[in-house]
Design a protein around this motif. Structure first.
Motif: not given
Length: 442
Positions: A109-115, A117-130, A166-171
């Motif tokens: 849902g809403h947490p997907a907005d940070i992805c 332009l990254t398409a990083a999977p499962h942004p609402s999961s614990s331990g997610f890193r963009n 987001w940077t390459g290190s997920g910042v």
């Protein structure tokens, strides 16, 4: 550092990050190494040069649009414009609309907005890193050609929590929300004293990196293989930062471009949402017109926006609450008015980009504008069948490219096509499987 339970026992003596930094006399964070935790276990592909500069503007409205009003019911080049796309009818040959696309495994849902332009999977999961965003990927590779490698813009953004960049290190890279400050950075020349002071700051930054790199050479010989790999990645980043500092220092000495525009007046009230959107479109256009940057992201944080006022319309509820309309006709009416205004402003942006000529070409032909959302339907929080509109860039537009709405086509394929159009030699990005099917260059 807070102690943590170790999964194995190390026989090496612990090394403190603080001890290392104290030895250099500088405070610059090193990566976390195994040997720093007690008892606890670039040459890059460069731009394929082209005479014509290409640019990218990625826009995400994180509450999307009413799908039944946005998506056309017909496909191909002779499709009938949907109610929302009617606002863009004078530009219909300048954009393509996609249906049945999404980011694979980007859910929540809403947490997907940070992805977006990254398409990083499962942004609402614990331990997610963009992962790295499209705009930063571009900035890393061709950012040295312009004063600003990229610009990260936003409207009503929840600072520290949301960004498209987001940077390459997920910042997370914070959004700039004041158009006046963006304008000042791009076009107002500082005094000679201010320029010299800024140059000294940049030189100091480079001397700090030089000192840390020198002190750390001995460290590489005294740590284990995993730490050596991490240090190698770290020093690669340091060398890249040194390069950016050198470029920044050179740009600091060059006069800024002059434009026939005044410093914008920033709206003080978040309810003036549409005025803020228009100003950010103006800043993006001016940035591209003066070749100040070739990569811009713009997050329209509708989730964080209150009841808004625009034209002669005043909504009675917050933008987010309206998006959960539950088929209420009154809420749907207000949402349609908001969405139609978004399309109106987007049409004005296209008009302005077409009116500017660069080497005889309309600026829009050299500028790719991606407009979409992380939500296919904000009322149900689904992250599939994303409303996606793609304009300019020298592609053959004027079509509705439809994919399977149940088994979506990967949107990152469009990102690969965009990167290649910018002259970057790559055949993949995030979860892509190739280039965007059905999209052809002029």
């Amino acid at each position: 550092m807070k102690a943590m339970q170790a999964p194995f026992v190390s026989t090496r003596s612990a090394m403190s990050r603080r001890r290392f930094l104290r030895a250099t006399g500088i405070m610059l964070a090193l990566p976390l190494l195994d040997s720093m935790t007690p008892v606890f276990a670039s040459a890059k592909k460069r731009l394929k040069t082209s005479e014509a500069p290409r640019r990218m503007l990625g826009i995400c409205n994180n509450l999307g649009m009413l799908p039944e009003q946005f998506f056309p019911t017909e496909v191909g080049r002779n499709y009938t414009l949907s109610p929302y796309l009617e606002a863009l009818k004078q530009h219909r040959n300048d954009f393509s609309v996609f249906s049945g696309v999404s980011h694979p495994d980007v859910d929540g849902g809403h947490p997907a907005d940070i992805c977006f332009l990254t398409a990083a999977p499962h942004p609402s999961s614990s331990g997610f890193r963009n992962t790295i965003s499209l705009d930063q990927y571009i900035g890393e590779r061709i950012g040295h050609l312009t004063r600003f490698p990229s610009l990260t813009l936003g409207v009503n953004v929840a600072q520290g929590a949301r960004s498209l960049s987001w940077t390459g290190s997920g910042v997370l890279i914070p959004c700039e929300e004041k158009a006046s400050e963006v304008f000042t950075r791009m076009f107002l020349q500082g005094t000679k004293t201010e320029t010299e002071a800024q140059t000294r700051k940049l030189e100091l930054g480079q001397s700090i990196l030089d000192a840390v790199s020198g002190q750390a050479k001995d460290l590489q010989r005294s740590v284990g293989p995993r730490d050596r790999d991490r240090l190698d990645q770290y020093f690669t980043s340091v060398r890249e930062l040194e390069r950016h500092l050198q470029i920044s220092r050179e740009w600091e000495r060059k006069p800024k471009p002059k434009v026939n525009a005044s410093i914008p007046l920033d709206p003080a009230d978040p309810r003036e949402y549409m005025d803020k959107v228009k100003l950010m479109y103006d800043m993006a256009r001016l940035a591209f017109e003066t070749d100040s940057t070739r990569s811009i992201s713009l997050l329209l944080d509708s989730v964080n926006s209150p009841a808004i006022e625009f034209g002669d319309i005043k909504t009675t509820d917050g933008y987010h609450n309206l998006s959960h309309h539950g088929r209420s006709e009154e809420k749907l009416k207000q949402l349609r008015a908001i969405d139609e205004w978004h399309m109106k402003l987007l049409g004005e942006l296209f008009t302005h980009l077409k009116s500017v000529r660069e080497d005889g070409e309309p600026l829009l032909d050299r500028t790719m504008v991606l407009y979409g959302s992380n939500l296919g339907n904000a009322n149900t929080h689904v992250t599939t069948n994303l409303p996606t509109l793609f304009a300019g860039g020298g592609f053959k537009h004027g079509q509705h490219i439809a994919f399977d709405k149940q088994h979506n086509y990967p949107l990152p394929n469009l990102f690969v096509s965009m990167l290649q159009r910018m002259g970057l030699q790559t055949d993949s990005f995030a979860s892509s499987t190739g280039t965007m099917r059905g999209l052809e260059m002029s």
